[in-house]
Write an enzyme that holds these catalytic residues in place. Structure first.
Site, PDB file in Angstrom:
ATOM      1  N   ASP A  66       0.818  -1.201   0.000  1.00 17.25           N
ATOM      2  CA  ASP A  66       0.000   0.000   0.000  1.00 17.25           C
ATOM      3  C   ASP A  66       0.855   1.256   0.000  1.00 17.25           C
ATOM      4  OD1 ASP A  66      -2.605   1.231   0.215  1.00 17.25           O
ATOM      5  OD2 ASP A  66      -1.967   1.840   2.219  1.00 17.25           O
ATOM      6  N   THR A  99      -2.651   6.021  -4.394  1.00 21.89           N
ATOM      7  CA  THR A  99      -1.532   6.730  -3.763  1.00 21.89           C
ATOM      8  C   THR A  99      -0.220   6.494  -4.509  1.00 21.89           C
ATOM      9  OG1 THR A  99      -1.528   4.892  -2.213  1.00 21.89           O
ATOM     10  CG2 THR A  99      -2.312   6.975  -1.400  1.00 21.89           C
ATOM     11  N   THR A 100       0.030   5.236  -4.846  1.00 25.01           N
ATOM     12  CA  THR A 100       1.277   4.938  -5.553  1.00 25.01           C
ATOM     13  C   THR A 100       1.298   5.675  -6.888  1.00 25.01           C
ATOM     14  OG1 THR A 100       1.081   2.748  -4.589  1.00 25.01           O
ATOM     15  CG2 THR A 100       2.799   3.063  -6.215  1.00 25.01           C
ATOM     16  N   ASP A 395      -9.176   0.458   1.030  1.00 25.40           N
ATOM     17  CA  ASP A 395      -9.164   0.833  -0.390  1.00 25.40           C
ATOM     18  C   ASP A 395     -10.482   0.439  -1.050  1.00 25.40           C
ATOM     19  OD1 ASP A 395      -6.587   1.490   0.229  1.00 25.40           O
ATOM     20  OD2 ASP A 395      -5.676   0.494  -1.495  1.00 25.40           O
TER      21      ASP A 395
HETATM   22  P1  ADP Z   1      -2.286   2.655  -6.224  1.00 24.39           P
HETATM   23  O1  ADP Z   1      -1.714   2.821  -4.844  1.00 24.39           O
HETATM   24  O2  ADP Z   1      -1.905   3.794  -7.101  1.00 24.39           O
HETATM   25  O3  ADP Z   1      -3.748   2.377  -6.221  1.00 24.39           O
HETATM   26  P2  ADP Z   1      -1.967  -0.082  -7.034  1.00 24.39           P
HETATM   27  O4  ADP Z   1      -0.826  -0.936  -6.668  1.00 24.39           O
HETATM   28  O5  ADP Z   1      -3.275  -0.356  -6.403  1.00 24.39           O
HETATM   29  O6  ADP Z   1      -1.539   1.407  -6.837  1.00 24.39           O
HETATM   30  O7  ADP Z   1      -2.129  -0.202  -8.613  1.00 24.39           O
HETATM   31  C1  ADP Z   1      -3.104   0.494  -9.314  1.00 24.39           C
HETATM   32  C2  ADP Z   1      -2.919   0.334 -10.803  1.00 24.39           C
HETATM   33  O8  ADP Z   1      -3.004  -1.041 -11.176  1.00 24.39           O
HETATM   34  C3  ADP Z   1      -4.013   1.057 -11.537  1.00 24.39           C
HETATM   35  O9  ADP Z   1      -3.468   1.735 -12.632  1.00 24.39           O
HETATM   36  C4  ADP Z   1      -4.925  -0.070 -11.990  1.00 24.39           C
HETATM   37  O10 ADP Z   1      -5.651   0.242 -13.143  1.00 24.39           O
HETATM   38  C5  ADP Z   1      -3.942  -1.181 -12.235  1.00 24.39           C
HETATM   39  N1  ADP Z   1      -4.553  -2.503 -12.172  1.00 24.39           N
HETATM   40  C6  ADP Z   1      -5.206  -3.060 -11.137  1.00 24.39           C
HETATM   41  N2  ADP Z   1      -5.655  -4.299 -11.447  1.00 24.39           N
HETATM   42  C7  ADP Z   1      -5.267  -4.534 -12.715  1.00 24.39           C
HETATM   43  C8  ADP Z   1      -5.410  -5.646 -13.617  1.00 24.39           C
HETATM   44  N3  ADP Z   1      -6.045  -6.741 -13.264  1.00 24.39           N
HETATM   45  N4  ADP Z   1      -4.866  -5.523 -14.842  1.00 24.39           N
HETATM   46  C9  ADP Z   1      -4.222  -4.404 -15.203  1.00 24.39           C
HETATM   47  N5  ADP Z   1      -4.042  -3.348 -14.407  1.00 24.39           N
HETATM   48  C10 ADP Z   1      -4.558  -3.389 -13.183  1.00 24.39           C
HETATM   49 MG    MG Z   2      -4.811   0.760  -5.522  1.00 27.38          MG
END
Ligand code: ADP
Ligand code: MG
Length: 559
Positions: A66, A99-100, A395
């Protein structure tokens, strides 16, 4: 410190020991620090991102994916790096996800700005260009959004699964997504034609044991307390609950009072009188028809005894936030005085029962009718698993709230970013002049999101980007993004990878704001009392950006 000289005499403006860097040097210093922070969280992005193990200064270990948590634990000292930590916090507070992405985008915006600065483009031009690009990007995102309604189970589940898919609860994500959707929908209310869902009304309780799949949504409240006496019933069906913010005790005087008792008869009279007063309170509770008493304050042992004798269940010393949620869950009213108790202020629940989980006893107020506050009890084998599950659930709840409140979602998997980049490049030509370069730089920075998703999935980023860009040349491919497991470019809406529009908008807003704020600085003055001059973070391996307690950037010697 001499900051100027007139003839041979140095003019002292700032205090001895003040550190100062100016101009390009200051900018480079700030950008470098921010970039390092962004690099640190970059590898966690997306469903195939890696996890971080965080060790606090007292040795606590947390394993997480996270972004917000990682940033919170980073013990950064550099002022510019701190600003990125703020970005993560703001993103987490405002929208609860992304956030990331926000930190990575801010880092990329600064990296691209650095190359422009090297080409002698003035920071003001970059800042203006970034502002325009940010506005345009938000318009594009808005145009990409598709509607979602509160009753669209399938889409809301997809939103929750996408957001929780990258966290450590992969095995139970369907189950968690279902809980998140149900919980948010339960607390959502329509006011003046607008839907509002306050996720603070969803109490999350963590209890060690069993497995994530056994995590449960309780349509009511779960109180982390045991009932006041073992003599009381452990289960009450058809509960009528008196919610009290009044002591079930005899008031003590505020000042020291002396009562002179001269004979045993007087003593007895005194005690009888106390008992009578307590009995009166209990009688009142019975009279209004309550069979459960939940009290924010204390309950006298004698009163507990009377209540137990009449078959009433009571719990004392509840927190005020629990009381507030109980009122919303049971439809009752918290009363500040027992005298004012009436039948219609009682809360209702199908069942109130004491449940033993491991060594703890909890009181479940279950199956309330249309409760406006609910509880999720997270179960899991180890504390690390439960903690990460709690972060994921946060989340999940946030994204479902965002989707329900706004009624708008966009594709994920790098699709909106690729489309924004493509449209920004067309827009850049219209902007023209030097700002055009800044808008183009913004487009490149946004593309870092799909690029990083590809990289973190072990795919070839260049191949993927070429394929993605060529797809986004055509308007009908606007939802095409990266299928992170096969590396193919596919329609993300069909793949059910969807996110709330609000998260994506906030990412653009907060990343741009932070980048621009850092770019505007051309002078870094650190007073002696405020610590050393922020060290130039050069030479630090990326990813080692100062984990909590590991020294961090502040541990570097000043240059
Ligand atoms: P954040 O803290 O920014 O939410 P995450 O590690 O949750 O970071 O990653 C979010 C990113 O991963 C988003 O751009 C989302 O669209 C992408 N994402 C999540 N699940 C999938 C998936 N199954 N296939 C492709 N991209 C995905
Ligand atoms: Mg996320």
């Amino acid at each position: 410190m001499s900051v100027g000289s007139s003839g041979t005499v140095p003019v002292l403006v700032l205090k001895e020991g003040t550190g100062r860097t100016t101009g390009r040097e200051a900018q480079r210093n700030n950008i470098m620090a921010a970039k390092i922070v962004a690099e640190t969280v970059k590898t966690t992005l997306g469903p195939r991102g890696m996890d971080k193990m965080l060790v606090s200064s007292i040795g606590d270990v947390a394993i997480t994916n996270d972004g917000a948590t990682i940033m919170k634990e980073l013990d950064v000292q550099h002022p510019a790096a701190k600003m990125l930590v703020e970005v993560a916090k703001a993103q987490d507070n405002e929208v609860g996800d992304g956030t990331t992405t926000a930190v990575v985008l801010a880092g990329e915006l600064l990296a691209k700005a650095e190359s422009l600065l090297e080409r002698n483009i003035h920071p003001t031009v970059i800042i203006d260009g970034y502002k325009k690009a940010s506005e345009k990007a938000q318009d594009v995102l808005d145009s990409l959004a598709i509607p979602v309604t509160m009753n669209d189970d399938r889409r809301l589940m997809e939103v929750a699964i996408t957001s929780m898919g990258s966290k450590g609860i992969t095995v139970a994500k369907e189950h968690f997504a279902k809980l998140a959707v149900e919980a948010v929908r339960q607390v959502a209310e329509e006011k003046d034609g607008k839907i509002k869902a306050d996720i603070d009304l969803i109490k999350v309780l963590k209890k060690h044991g069993k497995s994530l799949e056994e995590t449960e949504l309780v349509k009511g409240m779960v109180i982390d307390k045991e009932i006041a006496s073992p003599q009381m019933p452990k289960i009450i069906d058809g509960a009528k609950i008196a919610l009290l913010n009044a002591k079930l005790e005899i008031k003590k005087t505020e000042f020291d009072a002396k009562i002179n008792i001269e004979s045993p008869e007087q003593m007895k009279l005194f005690l009888d009188e106390e008992e009578r007063m307590l009995r009166e309170m209990v009688d009142k509770i019975i009279e209004v028809g309550a069979n459960v008493v939940l009290c924010e304050k204390g309950i006298d042992d004698v009163a507990v005894h009377f209540l137990a004798k009449r078959g009433i269940m009571a719990v004392k010393s509840l927190s005020s936030s629990d009381m507030e949620k109980l009122a919303r869950a049971t439809g009752g009213k918290v009363m500040a005085s027992i005298k004012d108790l009436t039948a219609d202020v009682l809360g209702k629940a199908k069942r109130v029962e004491e449940v033993k989980i491991g060594d703890d006893k909890l009181v479940y107020v279950r199956e309330c009718k249309n409760p406006k506050a609910v509880t999720v009890v997270i179960r899991g084998g180890t504390d690390h698993v439960i903690d990460e599950a709690e972060r994921s659930l946060h989340d999940g709840l946030s994204v479902v709230r965002n989707a329900i409140e706004d009624g708008k979602i966009v594709a994920g998997g790098g699709a909106p970013e690729a489309e924004v980049a493509a449209q920004l490049r067309d827009y850049a030509v219209m902007v023209g002049g030097r700002e055009q370069l800044a808008v183009e730089a913004f487009a490149d920075a946004v593309e870092a999101i799909p690029l990083t998703l590809a990289e973190n999935s072990g795919l070839d980023p260049i191949d993927i980007m070429v394929a993605l860009r060529s797809k986004h040349e055509k308007a009908e491919n606007k939802h095409q993004g990266i299928e992170v497991f096969s590396g193919e470019i596919k329609d993300m809406l069909e793949l059910k990878v969807v996110e709330p529009l609000r998260v994506k908008l906030q990412v653009v807003k907060s990343a741009t704001e932070a980048a621009n704020m850092i770019l505007k600085i051309d002078d870094l003055i650190a007073s002696k009392g405020g610590g050393k001059m922020p060290p130039m973070p050069q030479g630090m391996p990326p990813g080692a950006g100062g984990m909590g307690g590991m020294g961090g950037m502040g541990g570097m010697p000043p240059y």
